[in-house]
Design a protein around this motif. Structure first.
Motif, short mmCIF file in Angstrom:
data_model
loop_
_atom_site.label_atom_id
_atom_site.label_comp_id
_atom_site.label_asym_id
_atom_site.label_seq_id
_atom_site.Cartn_x
_atom_site.Cartn_y
_atom_site.Cartn_z
N LEU A 253 30.37 -26.65 -41.39
CA LEU A 253 30.55 -25.34 -41.22
C LEU A 253 31.18 -24.05 -42.88
CD1 LEU A 253 32.33 -23.09 -39.27
CD2 LEU A 253 34.31 -24.21 -39.15
N ARG A 254 30.15 -23.36 -43.22
CA ARG A 254 30.70 -22.53 -44.35
C ARG A 254 31.52 -20.94 -44.08
NH1 ARG A 254 27.55 -24.39 -48.34
NH2 ARG A 254 25.98 -25.44 -48.61
N ALA A 260 34.78 -20.80 -45.36
CA ALA A 260 35.79 -22.42 -44.80
C ALA A 260 36.45 -22.52 -45.36
CB ALA A 260 34.60 -22.47 -43.19
N VAL A 333 39.49 -27.22 -34.40
CA VAL A 333 37.95 -27.52 -34.37
C VAL A 333 37.38 -29.32 -34.02
CG1 VAL A 333 36.96 -26.82 -36.65
CG2 VAL A 333 38.07 -29.10 -37.02
#
Length: 400
Positions: A253-254, A260, A333
């Motif tokens: 996840l960027r 991120a 998450v």
């Protein structure tokens, strides 16, 4: 950092390169078989023709033709034979280490470390260039310093720039995919040029990726460490700086600007708010609670991390602070695993892990596993090397 959407060497990234031609044509099928065999040799080391056929399902004639083709292309060679069986000794085939080479680098506020390795991942040279990142002369010599580090490693390996197929550099912060500039790393002023990646590629003679250092540590954990059996995990980096890499479904996840996982800025109870990018030490946010600098001060100052962690009261306080930060990430998450890495985690070891698990109880409904990284050496360099090897193999192993 790579272009948006591209994560070479990262968990879940396909290893097979795109091949020209129409799917199903003999040329494409040959290239697919070639790559499958090359990947097997990377994973298993030397194999006989018979064993390769067993692992791939290819017939003996097809396997023989394939190995002959790869040998002629300089991608594999024989390395002795396997004896002790009835009949003639079977030749062993392995990847030709000279088929390509890569550079892996780690940049930090006090210098740059470079490794050079062959296509099998064997490290052939290592060089460290000391340089204060905020010194005025260093700000304008970033590309030169990178070149010095790589050239030193190349000399040890007996190689030159023309031998390199890829280079990956790990730095604090992240490259914004829209502007090409490094963000979240004000303490590395020399790395903020929009043209830096192109400048480095020009002086090194090979494509260069600049990647977030914690992301690369997560790559290392996926290949060799605590996250090998997981596709949904968070690596929490607890060192002089604090950050995280978040991997969901095997994909990093960027975020929209590459930021991120910058949990050092995360506002938490008990921490002053961090505004702007004046990050470091006790300025604010999660980092002001758990950075190595702050942890060393918990017992009155002057203590090492090992000494602080030997104090049960201090250990409990560090665990409570870490658990509070992890709970915020877990609630968003829901990873199956959290890996604690960096000097604070290493100093705390399993005692810290147990206390963090205890403190996490009730803070977040999901209950991920907590593991301490057990990687030897520098995980950032290990991740940079793995990422560079993935890129180089996609080039070198493409026989279409």
């Amino acid at each position: 950092m790579t272009a948006a959407g591209s994560t070479p060497g990262f968990p879940g990234t396909p290893g097979t390169p795109a091949t020209p031609g129409t799917p199903g044509t003999p040329r494409v099928l040959r290239a697919m078989n070639d790559r499958a065999v090359l990947d097997l040799l990377v994973a298993h080391g030397p194999l006989t023709r018979t064993r390769i056929g067993e692992l791939t399902g290819l017939s003996k004639p097809t396997t023989s033709q394939l190995l002959g083709r790869l040998e002629a292309a300089g991608l594999v060679h024989t390395t002795g034979s396997l004896s002790g069986r009835p009949g003639p000794n079977a030749l062993l085939y392995e990847i030709d280490p000279g088929a390509g080479h890569v550079a892996a680098l780690s940049a930090d506020p006090t210098g740059i470390t470079a490794l050079v390795a062959d296509i099998t991942g064997t490290v052939l040279g290592r060089e460290r260039v000391e340089a204060d990142a905020v010194a005025e002369d260093v700000r304008h010599r970033t590309a030169q310093l990178v070149t010095e580090a790589v050239d030193g490693a190349l000399r040890q390996a007996g190689l030159g720039h023309d031998d390199l197929r890829a280079a990956v550099i790990g730095t604090p912060g992240a490259i914004d995919p829209h502007t090409g500039q490094l963000r979240y790393a004000p303490h590395l002023p020399g790395w903020h040029s929009r043209t830096l990646r192109d400048d480095l590629a020009a002086v090194l003679g090979t494509p260069v990726d600049i990647e977030n250092d914690v992301n690369l540590a997560a790559v290392a954990e996926q290949y060799e460490g605590a996250a090998q059996d997981h596709d949904n995990y968070v690596l929490t980096w607890l060192d002089e700086g604090v950050g995280a890499a978040i991997v969901l479904g095997g994909t990093l996840l960027r975020g929209a600007t590459g930021g991120a996982g910058e949990i050092g800025y995360m506002p938490l109870p008990g921490a002053p708010l961090q505004r702007g990018e004046g990050k470091g030490g006790g300025n604010g946010g999660f980092e002001s609670l758990v950075s190595a600098y702050v942890v060393r001060e918990l017992t009155g100052g002057g203590a090492t991390l090992d000494e602080v962690m030997a104090d049960d009261t201090a250990l409990g306080e560090v665990a409570r602070r870490i658990a509070t930060g992890i709970a915020a990430v877990v609630a968003v998450v829901d990873p199956e695993l959290v890996v604690l890495s960096g000097s604070v985690a290493q100093a705390g070891g399993d005692k810290l892990r147990v206390r963090v698990e205890e403190e996490l109880t009730g803070l977040a409904l999901p209950r991920p596993q907590i593991r301490i990284s057990e990687l030897d050496g520098d995980p950032i360099l290990t991740g940079a090397l793995r990422s560079a090897l993935t890129q180089a193999r996609d080039q070198v192993f493409d026989t279409a």
